[in-house]
Scaffold this motif. Structure first.
Motif, PDB file in Angstrom:
ATOM      1  N   TRP A 275       0.848  -1.194   0.000  1.00  6.17           N
ATOM      2  CA  TRP A 275       0.000   0.000   0.000  1.00  6.17           C
ATOM      3  C   TRP A 275       0.897   1.262   0.000  1.00  6.17           C
ATOM      4  N   GLN A 276       0.575   2.208  -0.875  1.00  2.00           N
ATOM      5  CA  GLN A 276       1.337   3.450  -0.980  1.00  2.00           C
ATOM      6  C   GLN A 276       0.504   4.512  -1.685  1.00  2.00           C
ATOM      7  N   THR A 277       1.024   5.708  -1.832  1.00  2.24           N
ATOM      8  CA  THR A 277       0.264   6.802  -2.451  1.00  2.24           C
ATOM      9  C   THR A 277       1.079   7.442  -3.567  1.00  2.24           C
ATOM     10  N   THR A 278       0.369   8.125  -4.470  1.00  3.35           N
ATOM     11  CA  THR A 278       0.986   8.898  -5.537  1.00  3.35           C
ATOM     12  C   THR A 278       0.093  10.087  -5.842  1.00  3.35           C
ATOM     13  N   TRP A 279       0.548  11.024  -6.661  1.00  2.00           N
ATOM     14  CA  TRP A 279      -0.275  12.184  -7.017  1.00  2.00           C
ATOM     15  C   TRP A 279       0.090  12.685  -8.411  1.00  2.00           C
ATOM     16  N   ALA A 280      -0.846  13.439  -8.984  1.00  3.16           N
ATOM     17  CA  ALA A 280      -0.655  14.041 -10.305  1.00  3.16           C
ATOM     18  C   ALA A 280      -1.238  15.445 -10.258  1.00  3.16           C
ATOM     19  N   PRO A 281      -0.587  16.441 -10.909  1.00  4.85           N
ATOM     20  CA  PRO A 281      -1.113  17.811 -10.903  1.00  4.85           C
ATOM     21  C   PRO A 281      -2.347  17.922 -11.791  1.00  4.85           C
ATOM     22  N   VAL A 282      -3.351  18.660 -11.262  1.00  5.25           N
ATOM     23  CA  VAL A 282      -4.590  18.875 -12.020  1.00  5.25           C
ATOM     24  C   VAL A 282      -5.030  20.320 -11.845  1.00  5.25           C
ATOM     25  N   GLU A 283      -5.773  20.839 -12.857  1.00  4.18           N
ATOM     26  CA  GLU A 283      -6.365  22.171 -12.765  1.00  4.18           C
ATOM     27  C   GLU A 283      -7.875  21.993 -12.673  1.00  4.18           C
ATOM     28  N   LEU A 284      -8.423  22.535 -11.574  1.00  3.56           N
ATOM     29  CA  LEU A 284      -9.851  22.371 -11.300  1.00  3.56           C
ATOM     30  C   LEU A 284     -10.540  23.721 -11.355  1.00  3.56           C
ATOM     31  N   ILE A 285     -11.840  23.710 -11.651  1.00  6.81           N
ATOM     32  CA  ILE A 285     -12.644  24.924 -11.714  1.00  6.81           C
ATOM     33  C   ILE A 285     -13.437  25.052 -10.420  1.00  6.81           C
ATOM     34  N   LYS A 286     -13.948  26.265 -10.219  1.00 10.45           N
ATOM     35  CA  LYS A 286     -14.781  26.467  -9.049  1.00 10.45           C
ATOM     36  C   LYS A 286     -16.115  25.757  -9.259  1.00 10.45           C
TER      37      LYS A 286
END
Length: 315
Positions: A275-286
């Motif tokens: 078990w482990q974690t990762t992330w990716a950059p995202v652009e979100l709107i309001k």
């Protein structure tokens, strides 16, 4: 005078200074009973006794003999036989006034202590007057400053209170970013919920499996309060080998796919230990955003998913 004949008198009876008083005798001076001033005294008439010497030098015939010598006067008292110099012809002028007072008080020599005491008292008074004047001047200056401050601010009952600094608005607490268990997301393809692998943090240890077939997906609708850049963080497990998946944000493929690699460098293929974690950059709107993770052609999708959440971009 012949040898062996020394005359009527012996040498010690002769007066070698007899010529000094001959003129006095001629002027009618009477020889003193006790001798002196050239007259041989009783001691001179005694054979073998030296003549008495007198050093009270006066003009021959000046002193009156046969008078009784007055007793010695105490020190500092006037002598009855003393005549002031001004009584003699050519003496001090009548205008001369002897200095009064002196040391040790009137009639005695010394400093004038009374005068010194008066001078010291005068100095003390001057100092006290100076200090009092300084204090009065200082108080007057303070009063004037106080009056000027009152006049510039207006009457005491009309002084305007200084405006209070506006309280800075407390920083807003960061909006709680959404987090969602994968088992509660919308599943697509062959993806299903399972609880057989321990370590999942979903409800009752649930997670999503069967994700390794093309077309399988999980979709998440997340509400965001502010538009901006974020991170999409995913908790997952793999059998000790890298995996990846396609990431779509609001219907558009994300610029960077999400990597599900073996970041802990595990060599044990047991899912529980990976078990482990990762992330990716995202652009979100309001507002509401739709985020989808799917297994597409070219992806290695041998992975199980625990949860998804949005985290700050600088976190």
């Amino acid at each position: 005078m012949t040898a062996g004949n020394n005359g009527a008198n012996k040498p010690e009876d002769d007066d070698p200074f007899g010529y000094l008083y001959e003129d006095g005798q001629a002027a009618g001076a009477q020889p003193p009973r006790a001798g002196g001033y050239g007259y041989p005294g009783p001691a001179a008439q005694q054979p073998g006794v030296p003549r008495t010497s007198y050093n009270q030098v006066r003009t021959v015939g000046e002193r009156q003999y046969g008078q009784q010598v007055p007793p010695q006067q105490p020190y500092g008292q006037p002598n009855a036989q003393y005549a002031a110099p001004e009584t003699y012809p050519g003496g001090a002028s009548p205008g001369y006034a002897p200095e009064q007072g002196g040391r040790g008080g009137p009639g005695k020599g010394g400093p004038n202590t009374k005068g010194l005491l008066i001078a010291a008292v005068a100095v003390v008074l001057v100092v006290l007057i100076g200090i009092g004047a300084a204090l009065l001047t200082g108080n007057d200056k303070k009063d004037r400053k106080k009056d000027e401050a009152t006049s510039s601010a207006g009457p005491g009952d009309q002084v305007e209170e200084s405006s209070k600094p506006e309280e800075s608005a407390s920083p807003k607490a960061p909006a709680e970013l959404p987090k969602q268990d994968a088992a509660t997301l919308k599943l697509g393809g062959t993806a299903v919920v399972s609880q057989s692998v321990e370590g999942a943090e979903g409800p009752n240890g649930s997670y999503v499996t069967g994700f390794n077939a093309v077309g399988s997906s999980v979709t998440w609708k997340a509400a965001i309060e502010e538009e901006g850049k974020y991170r999409l963080t995913v908790r997952y497990a793999i059998p000790a080998k890298d995996a990846n998946a396609t990431l779509t944000v609001n219907g558009k493929p994300n610029a960077q796919p999400i990597g599900l690699k073996n970041f802990i460098n595990s060599s044990d293929s047991n899912w529980v230990k990976n078990w482990q974690t990762t992330w990716a950059p995202v652009e979100l709107i309001k507002g509401e955003n739709e985020v989808s993770i799917s297994c597409q052609d070219g992806n290695q999708c041998d992975v199980i998913l625990d949860w998804l959440k949005v985290t700050p971009a600088n976190g």
